[in-house]
Design a protein around this motif. Structure first.
Motif, PDB file in Angstrom:
ATOM      1  N   ASP A 134       3.445  14.379  -9.411  1.00  0.00           N
ATOM      2  CA  ASP A 134       4.454  15.428  -9.366  1.00  0.00           C
ATOM      3  C   ASP A 134       5.061  15.691 -10.743  1.00  0.00           C
ATOM      4  O   ASP A 134       5.348  16.828 -11.106  1.00  0.00           O
ATOM      5  CB  ASP A 134       5.569  15.076  -8.373  1.00  0.00           C
ATOM      6  N   VAL A 135       5.270  14.643 -11.509  1.00  0.00           N
ATOM      7  CA  VAL A 135       5.838  14.776 -12.842  1.00  0.00           C
ATOM      8  C   VAL A 135       4.835  15.456 -13.774  1.00  0.00           C
ATOM      9  O   VAL A 135       5.197  16.123 -14.736  1.00  0.00           O
ATOM     10  CB  VAL A 135       6.263  13.390 -13.396  1.00  0.00           C
TER      11      VAL A 135
ATOM     12  N   ASP B 240       3.313   5.961  -3.039  1.00  0.00           N
ATOM     13  CA  ASP B 240       4.463   6.768  -3.452  1.00  0.00           C
ATOM     14  C   ASP B 240       4.571   6.847  -4.973  1.00  0.00           C
ATOM     15  O   ASP B 240       4.896   7.903  -5.523  1.00  0.00           O
ATOM     16  CB  ASP B 240       5.760   6.188  -2.875  1.00  0.00           C
ATOM     17  N   VAL B 241       4.303   5.732  -5.650  1.00  0.00           N
ATOM     18  CA  VAL B 241       4.356   5.721  -7.113  1.00  0.00           C
ATOM     19  C   VAL B 241       3.324   6.691  -7.680  1.00  0.00           C
ATOM     20  O   VAL B 241       3.611   7.449  -8.619  1.00  0.00           O
ATOM     21  CB  VAL B 241       4.126   4.285  -7.659  1.00  0.00           C
ATOM     22  N   LEU B 242       2.140   6.711  -7.104  1.00  0.00           N
ATOM     23  CA  LEU B 242       1.078   7.605  -7.574  1.00  0.00           C
ATOM     24  C   LEU B 242       1.457   9.064  -7.342  1.00  0.00           C
ATOM     25  O   LEU B 242       1.255   9.917  -8.208  1.00  0.00           O
ATOM     26  CB  LEU B 242      -0.244   7.271  -6.879  1.00  0.00           C
TER      27      LEU B 242
ATOM     28  N   GLU C   2       0.806  -1.223   0.000  1.00  0.00           N
ATOM     29  CA  GLU C   2       0.000   0.000   0.000  1.00  0.00           C
ATOM     30  C   GLU C   2       0.842   1.277   0.000  1.00  0.00           C
ATOM     31  O   GLU C   2       0.645   2.157  -0.854  1.00  0.00           O
ATOM     32  CB  GLU C   2      -0.978  -0.009   1.177  1.00  0.00           C
ATOM     33  N   PRO C   3       1.822   1.453   0.895  1.00  0.00           N
ATOM     34  CA  PRO C   3       2.623   2.687   0.850  1.00  0.00           C
ATOM     35  C   PRO C   3       3.493   2.797  -0.405  1.00  0.00           C
ATOM     36  O   PRO C   3       3.725   3.892  -0.914  1.00  0.00           O
ATOM     37  CB  PRO C   3       3.478   2.617   2.113  1.00  0.00           C
ATOM     38  N   ILE C   4       3.961   1.667  -0.910  1.00  0.00           N
ATOM     39  CA  ILE C   4       4.792   1.686  -2.123  1.00  0.00           C
ATOM     40  C   ILE C   4       3.987   2.230  -3.298  1.00  0.00           C
ATOM     41  O   ILE C   4       4.431   3.110  -4.041  1.00  0.00           O
ATOM     42  CB  ILE C   4       5.355   0.280  -2.429  1.00  0.00           C
TER      43      ILE C   4
END
Length: 165
Positions: A89-90, A82-84, A77-79
């Protein structure tokens, strides 16, 4: 198709479940890159839902399986969060797509159109005023100032035997 002079249906319009190879392929089929981004996202969600449903069923059969799956999901879930965040941000957000087929616009049926004129009230045939009819006329026994003669009932015909002398 005849109007467009097409001899066969394009493969992009044929669903795989309609073909003979429907069950032979693996279920995880993510659409091609030329498809609308919303459709791709929904297809990914469908594939993940199918896989997670299968894994959840298998894990729910035993306590050990349930514990393993809970641990792995809480680790992932946290991984994935972070990807999202990195993707947001990009600025690599999906473009709005105009190629999606939407629901058709509703058109009113061609039945009886509502009249724009107000309906006239019923006119009485006896007193010639509006708002009631002959049977509900308040002046049933009067017609235009004259007293209306109500016909009397005709006497019944008697038989000769019933007549008293």
């Amino acid at each position: 198709m005849k109007h467009e002079r097409m001899r066969e249906i394009p493969l992009s319009l044929v669903l795989k479940r309609w073909t003979k190879q429907a069950k032979s392929e693996v279920h995880s089929t993510v659409p091609k890159e030329n498809m609308p981004s919303e459709a791709v996202r929904l297809a990914r969600h469908g594939d993940l839902s199918y896989l997670s449903s299968k894994v959840s069923y298998l894990a729910s059969q035993t306590k050990e399986g349930t514990d393993i799956l809970k641990k792995e999901l809480s680790r992932l879930e946290p991984i994935l969060g972070d990807v999202l965040k990195q993707q947001e941000d990009v600025g690599d957000s999906p473009d709005p797509c105009n190629n999606i087929v939407r629901d058709p616009i509703r058109v009113r049926s061609k039945g009886m159109q509502g009249s724009k004129e107000p309906k006239t009230k019923p006119k009485c045939r006896l007193c010639r005023s509006y708002g009631h009819n002959k049977t509900t006329c308040p002046q049933k026994n009067r017609v235009r100032g004259r007293v209306r003669v109500v016909a009397k009932k005709k006497p019944k015909l008697r038989r000769l035997n019933d007549i008293e002398d």
